[in-house]
Design a protein around this motif. Structure first.
Motif, PDB file in Angstrom:
ATOM      1  N   ARG A 140      -8.151  -1.029  -1.124  1.00 15.49           N
ATOM      2  CA  ARG A 140      -8.317  -2.085  -2.117  1.00 15.49           C
ATOM      3  C   ARG A 140      -7.013  -2.840  -2.317  1.00 15.49           C
ATOM      4  NH1 ARG A 140      -9.819  -1.339  -8.564  1.00 15.49           N
ATOM      5  NH2 ARG A 140      -9.299  -3.476  -9.163  1.00 15.49           N
ATOM      6  N   ILE A 141      -7.096  -4.155  -2.436  1.00 12.16           N
ATOM      7  CA  ILE A 141      -5.931  -4.983  -2.736  1.00 12.16           C
ATOM      8  C   ILE A 141      -5.694  -4.971  -4.242  1.00 12.16           C
ATOM      9  CG2 ILE A 141      -5.080  -7.369  -2.761  1.00 12.16           C
ATOM     10  CD1 ILE A 141      -6.503  -7.681  -0.032  1.00 12.16           C
ATOM     11  N   VAL A 142      -4.444  -4.693  -4.637  1.00 13.87           N
ATOM     12  CA  VAL A 142      -4.129  -4.548  -6.060  1.00 13.87           C
ATOM     13  C   VAL A 142      -2.993  -5.463  -6.503  1.00 13.87           C
ATOM     14  CG1 VAL A 142      -4.971  -2.171  -6.203  1.00 13.87           C
ATOM     15  CG2 VAL A 142      -2.570  -2.603  -5.564  1.00 13.87           C
ATOM     16  N   GLY A 143      -2.585  -6.397  -5.653  1.00 13.38           N
ATOM     17  CA  GLY A 143      -1.518  -7.307  -6.056  1.00 13.38           C
ATOM     18  C   GLY A 143      -0.899  -8.003  -4.864  1.00 13.38           C
ATOM     19  N   ILE A 144       0.298  -8.578  -5.092  1.00 17.54           N
ATOM     20  CA  ILE A 144       0.987  -9.325  -4.045  1.00 17.54           C
ATOM     21  C   ILE A 144       2.444  -8.871  -3.968  1.00 17.54           C
ATOM     22  CG2 ILE A 144      -0.518 -11.343  -4.114  1.00 17.54           C
ATOM     23  CD1 ILE A 144       2.855 -11.714  -5.692  1.00 17.54           C
ATOM     24  N   GLN A 145       3.025  -9.096  -2.780  1.00 18.13           N
ATOM     25  CA  GLN A 145       4.434  -8.795  -2.543  1.00 18.13           C
ATOM     26  C   GLN A 145       5.171 -10.114  -2.364  1.00 18.13           C
ATOM     27  OE1 GLN A 145       5.639  -5.404  -2.034  1.00 18.13           O
ATOM     28  NE2 GLN A 145       7.698  -6.293  -2.244  1.00 18.13           N
ATOM     29  N   ALA A 146       6.191 -10.346  -3.178  1.00 14.92           N
ATOM     30  CA  ALA A 146       7.013 -11.547  -3.087  1.00 14.92           C
ATOM     31  C   ALA A 146       8.469 -11.113  -3.019  1.00 14.92           C
ATOM     32  CB  ALA A 146       6.779 -12.451  -4.285  1.00 14.92           C
ATOM     33  N   GLY A 147       9.036 -11.126  -1.816  1.00 14.38           N
ATOM     34  CA  GLY A 147      10.385 -10.612  -1.661  1.00 14.38           C
ATOM     35  C   GLY A 147      10.421  -9.129  -1.975  1.00 14.38           C
ATOM     36  N   ASP A 148      11.312  -8.754  -2.889  1.00 14.88           N
ATOM     37  CA  ASP A 148      11.414  -7.351  -3.282  1.00 14.88           C
ATOM     38  C   ASP A 148      10.480  -7.006  -4.436  1.00 14.88           C
ATOM     39  OD1 ASP A 148      13.407  -6.921  -1.402  1.00 14.88           O
ATOM     40  OD2 ASP A 148      15.007  -7.516  -2.791  1.00 14.88           O
ATOM     41  N   ASP A 149       9.764  -7.997  -4.947  1.00 13.36           N
ATOM     42  CA  ASP A 149       8.936  -7.787  -6.142  1.00 13.36           C
ATOM     43  C   ASP A 149       7.472  -7.556  -5.786  1.00 13.36           C
ATOM     44  OD1 ASP A 149      11.120  -8.205  -7.870  1.00 13.36           O
ATOM     45  OD2 ASP A 149      10.868 -10.380  -7.696  1.00 13.36           O
ATOM     46  N   GLN A 150       6.882  -6.592  -6.477  1.00 24.08           N
ATOM     47  CA  GLN A 150       5.445  -6.376  -6.418  1.00 24.08           C
ATOM     48  C   GLN A 150       4.839  -6.792  -7.759  1.00 24.08           C
ATOM     49  OE1 GLN A 150       4.222  -2.431  -5.358  1.00 24.08           O
ATOM     50  NE2 GLN A 150       4.691  -2.703  -3.179  1.00 24.08           N
ATOM     51  N   LEU A 151       3.788  -7.589  -7.684  1.00 24.18           N
ATOM     52  CA  LEU A 151       3.070  -8.004  -8.889  1.00 24.18           C
ATOM     53  C   LEU A 151       1.632  -7.536  -8.750  1.00 24.18           C
ATOM     54  CD1 LEU A 151       4.498 -11.631  -9.076  1.00 24.18           C
ATOM     55  CD2 LEU A 151       5.171  -9.694 -10.504  1.00 24.18           C
ATOM     56  N   LEU A 152       1.131  -6.842  -9.764  1.00 19.69           N
ATOM     57  CA  LEU A 152      -0.181  -6.209  -9.675  1.00 19.69           C
ATOM     58  C   LEU A 152      -1.229  -6.986 -10.442  1.00 19.69           C
ATOM     59  CD1 LEU A 152       0.833  -2.465 -10.132  1.00 19.69           C
ATOM     60  CD2 LEU A 152       0.719  -3.832  -8.026  1.00 19.69           C
ATOM     61  N   ALA A 153      -2.469  -6.893  -9.985  1.00 23.23           N
ATOM     62  CA  ALA A 153      -3.589  -7.573 -10.628  1.00 23.23           C
ATOM     63  C   ALA A 153      -4.893  -6.888 -10.245  1.00 23.23           C
ATOM     64  CB  ALA A 153      -3.634  -9.040 -10.220  1.00 23.23           C
ATOM     65  N   ASP A 154      -5.916  -7.111 -11.078  1.00 19.06           N
ATOM     66  CA  ASP A 154      -7.250  -6.620 -10.730  1.00 19.06           C
ATOM     67  C   ASP A 154      -7.795  -7.352  -9.517  1.00 19.06           C
ATOM     68  OD1 ASP A 154      -7.544  -4.753 -12.866  1.00 19.06           O
ATOM     69  OD2 ASP A 154      -7.921  -6.424 -14.238  1.00 19.06           O
ATOM     70  N   VAL A 155      -7.425  -8.642  -9.379  1.00 19.60           N
ATOM     71  CA  VAL A 155      -7.929  -9.447  -8.267  1.00 19.60           C
ATOM     72  C   VAL A 155      -6.893 -10.497  -7.893  1.00 19.60           C
ATOM     73  CG1 VAL A 155      -9.120 -11.103  -9.768  1.00 19.60           C
ATOM     74  CG2 VAL A 155      -9.900 -10.791  -7.416  1.00 19.60           C
ATOM     75  N   VAL A 156      -6.796 -10.777  -6.605  1.00 17.19           N
ATOM     76  CA  VAL A 156      -5.937 -11.839  -6.081  1.00 17.19           C
ATOM     77  C   VAL A 156      -6.845 -12.946  -5.558  1.00 17.19           C
ATOM     78  CG1 VAL A 156      -4.248 -12.476  -4.311  1.00 17.19           C
ATOM     79  CG2 VAL A 156      -4.068 -10.265  -5.490  1.00 17.19           C
ATOM     80  N   ILE A 157      -6.578 -14.190  -5.981  1.00 16.52           N
ATOM     81  CA  ILE A 157      -7.325 -15.341  -5.477  1.00 16.52           C
ATOM     82  C   ILE A 157      -6.420 -16.097  -4.515  1.00 16.52           C
ATOM     83  CG2 ILE A 157      -8.475 -17.512  -6.066  1.00 16.52           C
ATOM     84  CD1 ILE A 157      -9.146 -16.317  -8.796  1.00 16.52           C
ATOM     85  N   CYS A 158      -6.814 -16.147  -3.246  1.00 16.61           N
ATOM     86  CA  CYS A 158      -6.040 -16.860  -2.222  1.00 16.61           C
ATOM     87  C   CYS A 158      -6.444 -18.333  -2.233  1.00 16.61           C
ATOM     88  CB  CYS A 158      -6.314 -16.280  -0.837  1.00 16.61           C
ATOM     89  SG  CYS A 158      -5.936 -14.532  -0.682  1.00 16.61           S
TER      90      CYS A 158
END
Length: 431
Positions: A140-158
């Motif tokens: 399951r996808i639970v977020g996004i990776q931006a550089g060294d940062d992880q940001l979590l979410a219930d859903v990612v909308i591309c």
């Protein structure tokens, strides 16, 4: 970590992404809207036209505050060879009154405004952020990776455009192939409003949308476009990327040749080139559409391949906005059910049908295949201009009946009636 978790992270502050973020924030959900550019719209390029119905459904009377250029009052379709052109013009006064059929706009201004509406509703906008990957927890996808940062979410909308990195990283689609996309490139040419109105025979703030086919693409699949803004003209070409790659043409050179054509040159004379931009455009319709959802992820707008090109009509922004609406409705439903699995997000397809996105895409499923016909860009423009030249040219030679002129022009262009009828039949069924 849970307190830092968003309900939704929307990647891309274009029409699809900002619409989704606006609707989700309006419902009180925690939404992060991420844009890789300095500001929303700074990285975006498109021809210049938006059909009004989708945004009016979400924001009634949006034209009273949105930064728009001109309502389109006239459509022009032009076929051209190297020296001549034939145009068909349609004008509709009803398009100049609410709810307005369509608008010409500049994305840098419009996208910034639409993203600001999402912010006003409560979304958090973060610019200058490049998203590198999605974050997985098992399958399951639970977020996004931006550089060294992880940001979590219930859903990612591309909603990160035609060349969507995230849909590829999420396994929703494979890498795009050159024959599936086109390269769009344009100039914004500044002219005084009174000059624009005089040259295009416009009254007040009304605008023109004009599409071109023929010599402007040197026989390659694609066409040209021209839209009148308040103080400028948007002029450009959209050409199949595989054709550009094969022929090794330089886009800037093709655009300069287009500007120099006898039909275009008087329209842009004495204008100042204020901007040049280029962008990939999804062209293959449902053939290139990715899987639209997965566990914890949705795709919308250009990232989902939601563009329709019929040759005489091009749609993108309305489908992006409508798909952003469908994505927001899906997330709201999934949160109510506390189910962000692929099964829980599968209702997205139903909402895409209800907003007419998938219905339109299915209706014109065969259009990309028909538009792959080279005769549309070489033979038929030459046939049309040649026949009209024969019809209207008067000289000392013996007169010839119109039917004979038409048959002679078909013979000159090595076109038989059977092939002509066959192409017309296929075009009618596809378009």
């Amino acid at each position: 970590m849970a307190e830092d978790k968003f309900t939704a992270i929307v990647v891309g502050a274009g029409p699809a992404g900002s619409t989704a973020a606006y609707l989700l924030a309006r419902e009180g959900l925690d939404v992060l809207l991420i844009e890789k550019g300095d500001t929303p719209g700074s990285k975006n390029m498109f021809g210049g036209r938006m059909y009004s119905y989708a945004l009016n459904r979400i924001m009634p009377d949006f034209w009273e505050e949105a930064p728009l250029e001109r309502p389109v009052a006239r459509e022009i379709i032009t076929l051209m060879d190297d020296e001549k052109s034939v145009s068909v013009t349609y004008r509709d006064e009803n398009w100049l009154h609410p709810p307005y059929h369509s608008w010409v706009l500049l994305r840098a201004d419009f996208d910034a405004w639409l993203a600001s509406k999402a912010e006003e509703a409560g979304a958090l906008l973060a610019c200058n952020i490049l998203v590198d990957d999605v974050v997985w927890d098992g399958d399951r996808i639970v977020g996004i990776q931006a550089g060294d940062d992880q940001l979590l979410a219930d859903v990612v909308i591309c909603a990160d455009g035609a060349n969507s990195l995230l849909t590829e990283k999420a396994g929703l689609r494979n890498r795009l192939l050159p024959h599936q996309v086109a390269t769009g490139f344009k100039q914004v040419i500044e002219l005084p409003p009174e000059t624009i109105n005089q040259r295009f025979q416009l009254n007040g703030s009304e605008g023109v949308a004009q599409l071109f086919a023929g010599s402007c693409t040197r026989g390659m699949q694609g066409g040209g476009f021209l839209y009148t803004n308040k103080n400028s003209i948007s002029l450009g070409l959209v050409i199949k990327s595989s054709d550009l790659q094969h022929n090794q043409y330089y886009p800037a050179e093709l655009l300069e040749d287009f500007k120099a054509h006898p039909t275009i040159a008087p329209l842009v004379a004495d204008g100042r080139e204020a901007e040049y931009s280029a962008h990939l455009v999804p062209e293959a319709g449902l053939e290139m559409a990715p899987r639209l959802f997965g566990s914890g992820i949705l795709a919308a707008g250009d990232a989902a391949g939601f563009v329709i090109n019929l040759g005489y009509l091009v749609r993108g922004m309305d489908l992006a906005i409508a798909s952003g609406e469908a994505a927001a409705r899906t997330v709201i439903q999934a949160r109510t059910n506390n189910d962000f699995s692929a099964e829980g997000l599968s209702i997205y397809q139903q909402f895409l049908q209800e907003t007419a996105v998938l219905t339109a895409m299915e209706t014109y499923r065969q259009a990309p295949r028909f538009l792959d016909n080279r005769r549309l860009y070489e033979v038929y423009p030459a046939l049309a201009t040649g026949l009209l030249s024969r019809m209207f040219t008067v000289d000392e030679t013996s007169p010839v009946h119109l039917m004979t002129k038409a048959l002679n022009e078909l013979k000159k262009n090595e076109m038989g009636l059977t092939r002509l009828i066959g192409d017309a039949w296929k075009g009618g069924r596809s378009l």
